[in-house]
Design a protein around this motif. Structure first.
Motif, short mmCIF file in Angstrom:
data_model
loop_
_atom_site.label_atom_id
_atom_site.label_comp_id
_atom_site.label_asym_id
_atom_site.label_seq_id
_atom_site.Cartn_x
_atom_site.Cartn_y
_atom_site.Cartn_z
N VAL A 1 46.41 50.91 45.16
CA VAL A 1 45.48 49.84 44.98
C VAL A 1 46.19 48.54 44.64
O VAL A 1 46.32 48.36 43.41
N PRO A 2 46.30 47.60 45.55
CA PRO A 2 47.22 46.35 44.99
C PRO A 2 46.19 45.55 44.29
O PRO A 2 45.15 45.33 44.74
N THR A 3 46.54 44.75 43.32
CA THR A 3 45.66 43.80 42.50
C THR A 3 46.48 42.77 41.95
O THR A 3 47.78 42.75 41.73
N MET A 4 45.80 41.59 41.72
CA MET A 4 46.50 40.59 40.95
C MET A 4 45.99 40.51 39.46
O MET A 4 46.14 39.55 38.74
N GLY A 5 45.51 41.78 38.92
CA GLY A 5 45.31 41.99 37.46
C GLY A 5 43.87 41.26 37.14
O GLY A 5 43.00 41.13 38.03
N ALA A 6 43.40 40.94 35.86
CA ALA A 6 42.15 40.48 35.40
C ALA A 6 41.09 41.46 36.04
O ALA A 6 40.20 41.27 36.66
N LEU A 7 41.37 42.71 35.87
CA LEU A 7 40.60 43.74 36.43
C LEU A 7 39.09 43.73 36.21
O LEU A 7 38.76 43.44 35.01
N HIS A 8 38.08 44.32 37.06
CA HIS A 8 36.89 44.34 36.83
C HIS A 8 36.34 45.60 37.58
O HIS A 8 37.03 46.45 38.03
N GLN A 9 35.14 45.77 37.34
CA GLN A 9 34.64 47.05 38.08
C GLN A 9 34.74 47.24 39.39
O GLN A 9 34.82 48.30 39.98
N GLY A 10 35.02 46.20 40.10
CA GLY A 10 35.23 46.19 41.69
C GLY A 10 36.65 46.91 41.74
O GLY A 10 36.90 47.83 42.65
N HIS A 11 37.54 46.31 40.89
CA HIS A 11 39.00 46.91 40.97
C HIS A 11 38.70 48.43 40.79
O HIS A 11 39.54 49.26 41.26
N LEU A 12 38.14 48.88 39.57
CA LEU A 12 37.89 50.24 38.98
C LEU A 12 37.56 51.01 40.21
O LEU A 12 37.88 52.50 40.36
N ALA B 1 45.90 53.17 51.22
CA ALA B 1 45.80 51.89 50.67
C ALA B 1 44.22 51.31 50.65
O ALA B 1 43.79 51.15 51.58
N TYR B 2 43.85 50.88 49.48
CA TYR B 2 42.65 50.49 49.25
C TYR B 2 42.35 49.05 48.95
O TYR B 2 42.97 48.42 48.00
N PHE B 3 41.46 48.38 49.62
CA PHE B 3 41.27 46.92 49.67
C PHE B 3 39.64 46.67 49.58
O PHE B 3 38.88 47.58 50.39
N GLY B 4 39.11 45.61 48.72
CA GLY B 4 37.88 45.50 48.61
C GLY B 4 37.48 44.57 49.89
O GLY B 4 38.11 43.58 50.53
N GLU B 5 36.31 44.82 50.33
CA GLU B 5 35.54 43.85 51.51
C GLU B 5 35.22 42.62 51.14
O GLU B 5 34.88 41.57 51.97
#
Length: 282
Positions: A27-38, A146-150
């Motif tokens: 799961v690639p992120t740029m941080g500042a995580l929220h429930q969508g990332h989780l 690998a998981y990405f949000g829509e």
């Protein structure tokens, strides 16, 4: 839970899982995580033996230096948040040097025209930066899935194209948009919204939902004009674009076809914070 800052260390750790033929989720992120990332991380943990979450603000995908400077960085908080999900996660929080090795520049990619639509018209070089960093992460982690949000639907389609054209052996999985209770799409940028804009931002999704209703009986041009009028009359939110496009090519819809799927894509400025969203129309 282990936190890595250097690729050589996470590669060595992942090699032990690969030796056992265990599946790796990413799961690639740029941080500042929220429930969508989780939610992405939760899905990854359900379907893989081990999950890597990257936290990296990628400089090459920012065409606006001020936007890069202001992007929220909350690493310690992010790590604590991920710990509430699972103690078995691997977190990769590299430096720019570790990823780019002294050459902080994008590669050039051909995404068959996907990169020139929508966001590509307003953020020059953005998708070259995205392709560059995702390709490097795939090379380092070598995930099975690998998981990405829509919410970043164009980015999702471009990553799928990258994997196909570069022959990268990874399954790219798109996950639904997570929203606040008021409908606002969850985004790390939401933390920068001033109170008056937090109150008004749900107007974006409300407008998208009404546009979807109209799309059933009205032309794409009519729906687009209607959306533009809604924002022209809004005192705080400024529309950058609203586009109805084919989900496969991302090209602007000119005439509906029964065999095609379409989405409405929107970008809006709430003061100096740029928010994007989209909705399936059929």
């Amino acid at each position: 839970m282990e936190v890595f800052s250097e690729k050589r260390d996470i590669i060595a750790t992942l090699d032990t899982y690969k030796a056992k033929q265990q599946t790796i989720g990413f799961v690639p992120t740029m941080g500042a995580l929220h429930q969508g990332h989780l939610a992405l991380v939760e899905k990854a943990t359900q379907n893989n033996d081990v999950v890597v979450v990257s936290i990296f603000v990628n400089p090459t995908q920012f065409n606006n230096p001020d936007d890069l400077k202001k992007y929220p960085r909350t690493l310690e908080k992010d790590i604590s948040l991920l710990a509430t999900l699972s103690k078995d996660l691997l977190i990769y929080a590299p430096t720019v040097e570790d990823i780019y090795e002294g050459k902080t520049a994008s590669e050039s990619f051909d995404f068959d025209g996907l990169e020139f639509e929508m966001e590509g018209k307003f953020r020059q070089g953005h998708f070259d930066g995205v392709g560059t960093v995702v390709k490097r992460f795939f090379d380092i982690i070598k995930p099975n899935n690998a998981y990405f949000g829509e919410k970043d639907f164009q980015q999702l389609q471009i990553i799928k194209k990258l994997v196909k054209k570069q022959h990268i052996p990874v399954n790219v999985i798109g996950c639904k948009i997570h929203r606040e209770t008021n409908g606002l799409a969850m985004s790390s940028r939401n933390t920068r919204l001033k109170p008056e804009f937090i109150k008004e931002a749900p107007f974006i999704y409300k407008t998208l939902k009404t546009a979807k209703m109209y799309f059933g009986t009205k032309s794409a041009n009519w729906v687009t004009s209607w959306v533009e009028k809604q924002f022209a009359n809004h005192q705080l939110l400024k529309l950058e674009y609203f586009i109805i496009a084919d989900v496969d090519t991302l090209k602007l819809l000119k005439r509906k076809s029964k065999n095609k799927k379409y989405r409405g894509f929107i970008a809006v400025y709430a003061d100096d914070v740029r928010l994007i969203d989209n909705i399936a129309l059929n």
